[in-house]
Scaffold this motif. Structure first.
Motif, PDB file in Angstrom:
ATOM      1  N   LEU A   1      25.866   6.256 -10.330  1.00  0.00           N
ATOM      2  CA  LEU A   1      24.751   5.380 -10.674  1.00  0.00           C
ATOM      3  C   LEU A   1      23.595   6.256 -11.110  1.00  0.00           C
ATOM      4  O   LEU A   1      23.140   7.116 -10.344  1.00  0.00           O
ATOM      5  N   VAL A   2      23.117   6.070 -12.336  1.00  0.00           N
ATOM      6  CA  VAL A   2      22.007   6.887 -12.813  1.00  0.00           C
ATOM      7  C   VAL A   2      20.918   5.996 -13.384  1.00  0.00           C
ATOM      8  O   VAL A   2      21.123   4.818 -13.672  1.00  0.00           O
ATOM      9  N   ASN A   3      19.768   6.604 -13.558  1.00  0.00           N
ATOM     10  CA  ASN A   3      18.610   5.913 -14.093  1.00  0.00           C
ATOM     11  C   ASN A   3      18.746   5.721 -15.599  1.00  0.00           C
ATOM     12  O   ASN A   3      19.368   6.534 -16.287  1.00  0.00           O
TER      13      ASN A   3
ATOM     14  N   TYR B   1       7.443   1.424 -16.859  1.00  0.00           N
ATOM     15  CA  TYR B   1       8.653   0.605 -16.932  1.00  0.00           C
ATOM     16  C   TYR B   1       9.203   0.351 -15.532  1.00  0.00           C
ATOM     17  O   TYR B   1       8.808   0.987 -14.554  1.00  0.00           O
ATOM     18  N   GLN B   2      10.114  -0.624 -15.454  1.00  0.00           N
ATOM     19  CA  GLN B   2      10.778  -0.981 -14.212  1.00  0.00           C
ATOM     20  C   GLN B   2      12.106  -0.233 -14.129  1.00  0.00           C
ATOM     21  O   GLN B   2      12.908  -0.284 -15.057  1.00  0.00           O
ATOM     22  N   GLU B   3      12.330   0.408 -13.019  1.00  0.00           N
ATOM     23  CA  GLU B   3      13.506   1.260 -12.881  1.00  0.00           C
ATOM     24  C   GLU B   3      14.777   0.451 -12.629  1.00  0.00           C
ATOM     25  O   GLU B   3      14.780  -0.498 -11.841  1.00  0.00           O
ATOM     26  N   GLU B   4      15.835   0.855 -13.300  1.00  0.00           N
ATOM     27  CA  GLU B   4      17.160   0.281 -13.074  1.00  0.00           C
ATOM     28  C   GLU B   4      18.190   1.405 -12.962  1.00  0.00           C
ATOM     29  O   GLU B   4      18.037   2.471 -13.558  1.00  0.00           O
ATOM     30  N   LEU B   5      19.238   1.148 -12.205  1.00  0.00           N
ATOM     31  CA  LEU B   5      20.388   2.043 -12.127  1.00  0.00           C
ATOM     32  C   LEU B   5      21.614   1.302 -12.643  1.00  0.00           C
ATOM     33  O   LEU B   5      21.746   0.091 -12.450  1.00  0.00           O
TER      34      LEU B   5
ATOM     35  N   ALA C   1      35.333   0.361  -7.090  1.00  0.00           N
ATOM     36  CA  ALA C   1      35.586   1.144  -5.880  1.00  0.00           C
ATOM     37  C   ALA C   1      37.027   1.635  -5.788  1.00  0.00           C
ATOM     38  O   ALA C   1      37.376   2.341  -4.835  1.00  0.00           O
ATOM     39  N   ASP C   2      37.860   1.296  -6.775  1.00  0.00           N
ATOM     40  CA  ASP C   2      39.198   1.895  -6.833  1.00  0.00           C
ATOM     41  C   ASP C   2      39.126   3.355  -7.266  1.00  0.00           C
ATOM     42  O   ASP C   2      40.133   4.077  -7.192  1.00  0.00           O
ATOM     43  N   PHE C   3      37.960   3.771  -7.702  1.00  0.00           N
ATOM     44  CA  PHE C   3      37.753   5.134  -8.197  1.00  0.00           C
ATOM     45  C   PHE C   3      36.698   5.834  -7.332  1.00  0.00           C
ATOM     46  O   PHE C   3      35.859   5.178  -6.698  1.00  0.00           O
ATOM     47  N   PRO C   4      36.711   7.165  -7.279  1.00  0.00           N
ATOM     48  CA  PRO C   4      35.680   7.870  -6.505  1.00  0.00           C
ATOM     49  C   PRO C   4      34.278   7.547  -7.054  1.00  0.00           C
ATOM     50  O   PRO C   4      34.067   7.544  -8.274  1.00  0.00           O
ATOM     51  N   LEU C   5      33.353   7.260  -6.159  1.00  0.00           N
ATOM     52  CA  LEU C   5      31.977   6.960  -6.531  1.00  0.00           C
ATOM     53  C   LEU C   5      31.079   8.133  -6.171  1.00  0.00           C
ATOM     54  O   LEU C   5      31.241   8.763  -5.126  1.00  0.00           O
ATOM     55  N   ILE C   6      30.162   8.416  -7.050  1.00  0.00           N
ATOM     56  CA  ILE C   6      29.225   9.533  -6.862  1.00  0.00           C
ATOM     57  C   ILE C   6      27.893   8.966  -6.384  1.00  0.00           C
ATOM     58  O   ILE C   6      27.324   8.083  -7.026  1.00  0.00           O
ATOM     59  N   THR C   7      27.404   9.463  -5.250  1.00  0.00           N
ATOM     60  CA  THR C   7      26.175   8.929  -4.670  1.00  0.00           C
ATOM     61  C   THR C   7      25.164  10.054  -4.431  1.00  0.00           C
ATOM     62  O   THR C   7      25.544  11.201  -4.196  1.00  0.00           O
TER      63      THR C   7
END
Length: 314
Positions: free
Chosen positions: A252-254, A156-160, A196-202
């Motif tokens: 952002l997750v798979n 499959y093709q990966e998406e986040l 982006a008004d909220f904390p983003l997890i990277t």
């Protein structure tokens, strides 16, 4: 001229176990007998096959090349012997990324057990791309797509895509002044930068640096990552997933990490688009082993299970 044939299974065992003593225990011989067989083989080849480091050993470059060359032949001999004896090989080693194993593969293993009760599966988990070698495994799920002697089949093709906990989803709705999923979708379609008004997890496990995942997500929406965005940084996608479960922010997750097999889904997809990472996942195995029954069973089962992924190639 053929090498000393008795030395070949000894060489394979030492290479697989990285230990003369463990190989001796497995083969039920003395350690000196193992050392003797390896010495005979090295003398015959005129090359050192192992670096000795105390009790542990490691294959030299020549040793790795030789293992790749002979492992197919040893497998074929074993398979032919088992067929003559009326025994089928039922054990197979699968190498897979850790997040894929934990969130997608393991919840589905009862199905594999039900369909193929005699198939014994060993899972080798990898944080990086697993080395395509018989020493590592018999069957691979990988983003690699080329290696001599291997068959690659697109999975499959990966998406986040952005996700958060159910509790944090309510926080997002309250702060943005909406009351429903549909209203939030409308607002984020017009102003995706509101995320982006909220904390983003990277995490840096996909692009090898923090924040790159979110930069690419915003780019896919035709936006730049806002300069004052607050980030929580983690080394691996699995940690980002767990951080989102505990309401630290939006991750952002798979797609394979959103496991519909669970009775209660811990996270919710935000109503905004995913983006393609550019990676494809492949099933990989040795060309010379494509007719093995265990390879065939596992390949069919994985491809059937993967139909649940949104971008599966069938």
């Amino acid at each position: 001229m053929l090498p000393p044939l008795k030395a070949l299974p000894v060489f394979e065992a030492v290479a697989r176990l990285n230990s003369f003593s463990l190989a001796a225990n497995e083969l039920n011989v003395s350690q000196s007998a193992v050392s003797h067989q390896i010495r005979l083989l090295e003398n015959h080849l005129g090359e050192s096959l192992f670096y000795r480091q105390g009790r542990n050993v490691e294959l030299t470059k020549e040793g790795k090349q030789y293992l790749d060359s002979i492992s197919n032949s040893l497998s074929l001999i074993e398979e032919a012997t088992n067929k003559i004896k009326g025994q089928q090989k039922t054990h197979i080693r699968l190498a897979v990324y850790s997040s894929f194993a934990v969130y997608w593969l393991i919840p589905r293993l009862p199905s594999l057990r039900y369909l193929y009760p005699n198939l014994e599966l060993s899972i080798e988990m990898s944080h990086g791309t697993p080395d395509l070698s018989d020493k590592t495994a018999d069957f691979f799920i990988t983003v690699e797509r080329e290696k001599r002697g291997f068959v690659f089949e697109t999975l499959y093709q990966e998406e986040l895509f952005p996700i958060c906990s159910h509790g944090y989803f309510e926080t997002i709705k309250n702060k943005l002044g909406v009351t429903s999923y549909q209203d939030l979708q409308s607002k984020l379609n017009v102003s995706p930068q509101k995320i982006a008004d909220f904390p983003l997890i990277t995490s840096h496990s996909i692009y090898d640096r923090h924040t790159e995942d979110w930069k690419r997500w915003f780019s896919s929406q035709g936006r730049l990552l806002p300069e004052n965005t607050q980030f929580h940084r983690f080394s691996h996608l699995m940690l980002a997933y767990e951080a989102a479960k505990h309401s630290l922010g939006i991750a952002l997750v798979n797609d394979y990490m959103m496991n519909e097999k669970e009775n209660e889904v811990a996270l919710i997809k935000l109503p905004c688009p995913a983006f393609k990472t550019g990676d494809n996942f492949y099933l990989a195995y040795k060309e010379s082993r494509r007719n093995e029954e265990a390879i065939g069973y596992l390949k069919r089962w994985v491809k059937e299970q993967a139909r649940s992924l949104t971008k599966t190639i069938t």
